[in-house]
Each structure stands twice: as C-alpha cells, then as structure tokens.
Design an enzyme around this catalytic site. Structure first.
Site, PDB file in Angstrom:
ATOM      1  CB  VAL A  67      32.939  51.696  41.128  1.00  0.00           C
ATOM      2  CG1 VAL A  67      32.368  50.844  40.010  1.00  0.00           C
ATOM      3  CG2 VAL A  67      32.634  51.102  42.498  1.00  0.00           C
ATOM      4  CB  SER A 162      18.840  49.370  48.143  1.00  0.00           C
ATOM      5  OG  SER A 162      18.245  48.481  49.071  1.00  0.00           O
ATOM      6  CE1 TYR A 175      23.594  47.920  50.092  1.00  0.00           C
ATOM      7  CE2 TYR A 175      21.384  48.009  51.001  1.00  0.00           C
ATOM      8  CZ  TYR A 175      22.241  47.685  49.969  1.00  0.00           C
ATOM      9  OH  TYR A 175      21.754  47.135  48.807  1.00  0.00           O
ATOM     10  CB  SER A 178      25.560  54.075  50.553  1.00  0.00           C
ATOM     11  OG  SER A 178      24.951  52.789  50.494  1.00  0.00           O
ATOM     12  CE  LYS A 179      22.957  50.095  47.313  1.00  0.00           C
ATOM     13  NZ  LYS A 179      23.426  49.952  45.930  1.00  0.00           N
ATOM     14  CB  ILE A 208      17.271  40.570  44.562  1.00  0.00           C
ATOM     15  CG1 ILE A 208      16.525  41.920  44.561  1.00  0.00           C
ATOM     16  CG2 ILE A 208      17.189  39.907  43.184  1.00  0.00           C
ATOM     17  CD1 ILE A 208      15.026  41.861  44.380  1.00  0.00           C
TER      18      ILE A 208
HETATM   19  N1  NAD Z   1      20.471  41.479  46.390  1.00  0.00           N
HETATM   20  C1  NAD Z   1      19.646  42.324  46.948  1.00  0.00           C
HETATM   21  O1  NAD Z   1      18.727  41.942  47.686  1.00  0.00           O
HETATM   22  C2  NAD Z   1      19.773  43.800  46.658  1.00  0.00           C
HETATM   23  C3  NAD Z   1      18.746  44.646  47.103  1.00  0.00           C
HETATM   24  C4  NAD Z   1      18.824  45.985  46.859  1.00  0.00           C
HETATM   25  C5  NAD Z   1      19.904  46.515  46.169  1.00  0.00           C
HETATM   26  N2  NAD Z   1      20.899  45.689  45.750  1.00  0.00           N
HETATM   27  C6  NAD Z   1      22.015  46.295  45.038  1.00  0.00           C
HETATM   28  O2  NAD Z   1      22.177  45.669  43.791  1.00  0.00           O
HETATM   29  C7  NAD Z   1      23.533  45.822  43.356  1.00  0.00           C
HETATM   30  C8  NAD Z   1      24.048  44.471  42.903  1.00  0.00           C
HETATM   31  O3  NAD Z   1      24.130  43.627  44.054  1.00  0.00           O
HETATM   32  P1  NAD Z   1      23.835  42.047  43.965  1.00  0.00           P
HETATM   33  O4  NAD Z   1      22.733  41.761  44.891  1.00  0.00           O
HETATM   34  O5  NAD Z   1      23.745  41.652  42.543  1.00  0.00           O
HETATM   35  O6  NAD Z   1      25.156  41.480  44.677  1.00  0.00           O
HETATM   36  P2  NAD Z   1      26.465  40.843  44.030  1.00  0.00           P
HETATM   37  O7  NAD Z   1      27.428  40.708  45.134  1.00  0.00           O
HETATM   38  O8  NAD Z   1      26.070  39.623  43.284  1.00  0.00           O
HETATM   39  O9  NAD Z   1      26.956  41.938  42.982  1.00  0.00           O
HETATM   40  C9  NAD Z   1      27.649  43.103  43.351  1.00  0.00           C
HETATM   41  C10 NAD Z   1      28.865  43.231  42.427  1.00  0.00           C
HETATM   42  O10 NAD Z   1      29.527  44.471  42.706  1.00  0.00           O
HETATM   43  C11 NAD Z   1      30.911  44.237  42.593  1.00  0.00           C
HETATM   44  N3  NAD Z   1      31.694  45.247  43.331  1.00  0.00           N
HETATM   45  C12 NAD Z   1      31.779  45.422  44.665  1.00  0.00           C
HETATM   46  N4  NAD Z   1      32.660  46.387  44.949  1.00  0.00           N
HETATM   47  C13 NAD Z   1      33.139  46.837  43.755  1.00  0.00           C
HETATM   48  C14 NAD Z   1      34.075  47.825  43.397  1.00  0.00           C
HETATM   49  N5  NAD Z   1      34.721  48.571  44.320  1.00  0.00           N
HETATM   50  N6  NAD Z   1      34.342  48.023  42.079  1.00  0.00           N
HETATM   51  C15 NAD Z   1      33.714  47.285  41.142  1.00  0.00           C
HETATM   52  N7  NAD Z   1      32.805  46.327  41.428  1.00  0.00           N
HETATM   53  C16 NAD Z   1      32.539  46.098  42.725  1.00  0.00           C
HETATM   54  C17 NAD Z   1      31.090  42.852  43.210  1.00  0.00           C
HETATM   55  O11 NAD Z   1      32.332  42.271  42.847  1.00  0.00           O
HETATM   56  C18 NAD Z   1      29.887  42.113  42.664  1.00  0.00           C
HETATM   57  O12 NAD Z   1      30.172  41.429  41.468  1.00  0.00           O
HETATM   58  C19 NAD Z   1      24.292  46.417  44.542  1.00  0.00           C
HETATM   59  O13 NAD Z   1      24.455  47.805  44.339  1.00  0.00           O
HETATM   60  C20 NAD Z   1      23.356  46.154  45.706  1.00  0.00           C
HETATM   61  O14 NAD Z   1      23.543  47.070  46.755  1.00  0.00           O
HETATM   62  C21 NAD Z   1      20.862  44.349  45.979  1.00  0.00           C
END
Ligand code: NAD
Length: 270
Positions: A67, A162, A175, A178-179, A208
């Site tokens: 991305v 987030s 982080y 960014s969010k 999560i």
């Molecule tokens: N898990 C949580 O508690 C939580 C809470 C709030 C927000 N989020 C957000 O949810 C989203 C998904 O995270 P998740 O928890 O499923 O974690 P995750 O690590 O399972 O998924 C994140 C995905 O993003 C991909 N990614 C990272 N850098 C990338 C890049 N440069 N290009 C393309 N893909 C890339 C990773 O390979 C991964 O598959 C993220 O934006 C994260 O910040 C997660």
C-alpha cells in the site's frame, strides 16, 4: 447466513490475508460480493483466498500489492476491474502497529512501557508507520474513488482506523497519530465524495483477537492492560469488526458518511 447484502458487488480489500481484513473478506463473500484481497506475500494471499472460498461459492481473486506504492495499488485496482469489470466497495485494512511489526510474526508486546517512546524513535520508524497506516489508506481510497467516479455508479469505502485515534497509547504515538489521521482523512474525504455518491466511513476497533495483538495476548501484563481499558472485559472478535464493516459497506448505512464507528467493547473514546 447468506442474505445477499452485497450481491453483484465487487469488493477490494487491502490487508486481506490476515486478521480483520480477512474476516471482512469472508463476511463480504457470504453476502454475495466478488472479492479481491490484497496484501504482502503470495503464499499468505493464496491461503487466505482458499479460506474465503470455503463455505461460499463466491468469486475470489488475490493480488499482491504494497500500500506504500501508488503504482502497485493502481495495478491492484486495474486487476480487479480486469477480472470483475467494476469496483463497488473498498476496505482499507492494511496496517502495522509499529515500524518493526510483521504480521503473524511479532504481535506487539505491552504498550505503555518505555519501549517505543517517541523521544527514542528514529525518523525512519515514524515515517514507516505513517506511510503504511495513513498514506497507504489515502492512496487506496483515492485510487478506488477515481474508478468509482469513472464508473458513475457510486460506491462505499471503509477505512480501518483504531480506537487509538482517540485514546493515547504511550509507546505507540506514531500509531495513534496515524489512526487519528485515518479518522480525519475519512471525514474530510467523505465531503469531497458526496457529489459522486461515494460514502467514506471508518471503523475504530478496540483490542481485537488478531496477530497484531498476539504478543499482548501471550503476555500477562499485556492482557491485563487490554482488558483494563475495555469495559466489556474481553477482546473483540474479527467477525465483530467484519459485521461493522459490512454495515458501512452496504445500503443499510445509506445515510452515513464521514463517520468513524468505534466497536471497542465500551472503551472510552471521547
Ligand atoms: N487487532 C487490533 O486490536 C486492532 C485494533 C485497532 C485497529 N486495528 C487495525 O486493523 C487493521 C488490521 O490489523 P489486524 O489486527 O487484522 O492485524 P494483521 O497483522 O492480522 O493484519 C494486517 C495486515 O496488513 C498487512 N500489511 C502490512 N503492511 C502492509 C503493506 N505495506 N502493504 C500491504 N499490506 C500490508 C499485513 O501483511 C497484514 O496481513 C490494521 O490497520 C490495524 O491497525 C487492529
């Protein structure tokens, strides 16, 4: 479970090989969408696509794209158009919790420690998090929107922000910023897109159960910190995020744009 809320629609999902993005892809597929998942790593994408196909008869394709690179996101959108003819809904889920995070390999340790404090962070680390989490979402959104505008059919965009957009997490200032940027990007961009019938919304998950929080789930202090911040006293499930994303992607949310919903177990986000 199938009810066809996204029947005939094509969904492009970044970060679709894991966690929240993958859960959304499965949920959208159950609702009839043709799915294009994108992420880093062909093998991970192949496995995720097979997972999505299980239990649905839907059309699923995958395309590797970083991305951070505009030309790769453009190629992703073009591949989706080539395969399915149009793009109707986009979910921007790709993200990292820190510059050193690699999905599935090193979920964050407890935040709130001295590790990762802003005063100790290199500019490269700061830039990397902002580049993936904020600029990556911006590129995804606008490239998808250009296609939707050309199609003239409107569309929906859902960004994954987030709860950290509103709640300070010491040790994760990059982080959080960014969010917060994703939440404002969503709000401001949505106004520009209204005349094109494109709705732009976001989700701000709490903690999560995904690879991103695995390190904290495996650590007693990390678990205590997450549960202590979450009035419901449990972590959220990826499916709960997918149901929220589905609402924003489909016509049930037809009067909602520019919003960030916070499915966060009652976490204080004001
Ligand atoms: N898990 C949580 O508690 C939580 C809470 C709030 C927000 N989020 C957000 O949810 C989203 C998904 O995270 P998740 O928890 O499923 O974690 P995750 O690590 O399972 O998924 C994140 C995905 O993003 C991909 N990614 C990272 N850098 C990338 C890049 N440069 N290009 C393309 N893909 C890339 C990773 O390979 C991964 O598959 C993220 O934006 C994260 O910040 C997660």
């Amino acid at each position: 479970m199938e009810s066809g809320r996204l029947e005939g629609k094509v969904a492009v999902i970044t970060g679709g090989a894991s966690g929240i993005g993958l859960a959304c892809a499965k949920r959208y597929a159950q609702e009839g969408a043709a799915i294009v998942i994108s992420d880093l790593g062909i093998n991970r994408l192949e496995a995720a696509a097979a997972d999505i196909r299980k239990g649905t008869n839907g059309k699923v394709m995958f395309y590797e794209a970083d991305v951070c690179h505009e030309e790769q996101i453009e190629a992703l959108m073009n591949a989706a158009i080539k395969e399915f003819g149009h793009i109707d809904t986009v979910l921007a889920a790709a993200g990292v919790s820190s510059a050193s995070y690699v999905s599935g390999e090193n979920g964050e340790g407890p935040v709130g420690s001295d590790d990762g404090q802003l005063i100790n962070k290199s500019l490269d680390e700061w830039n990397k998090v902002l580049q993936i989490n904020l600029t990556g979402v911006m590129l995804t959104d606008r490239l998808a929107a250009r296609i939707m505008i050309d199609q003239g059919t409107g569309g929906t965009i859902v960004n994954i922000a987030s709860s950290a957009a509103r709640v300070a997490l010491p040790g994760a200032v990059d982080y959080c910023v960014s969010k917060a940027g994703v939440a404002m990007l969503t709000h401001a961009f949505s106004v520009e897109m209204i005349e094109h019938n494109i709705r732009v919304n976001a989700i701000g998950p709490g903690f999560i159960e995904t690879p991103m929080t695995q390190g904290m789930q495996d650590d007693a202090d990390g678990t205590e910190m997450m549960l202590g911040m979450t009035p419901m006293g449990r972590l959220g499930k990826p499916l709960e995020m997918a149901n929220t994303a589905l609402y924003l992607a489909c016509d049930e949310s037809s009067y909602t744009t520019g919003a960030t919903l916070y499915p966060s177990g009652g976490m204080h986000v004001s």
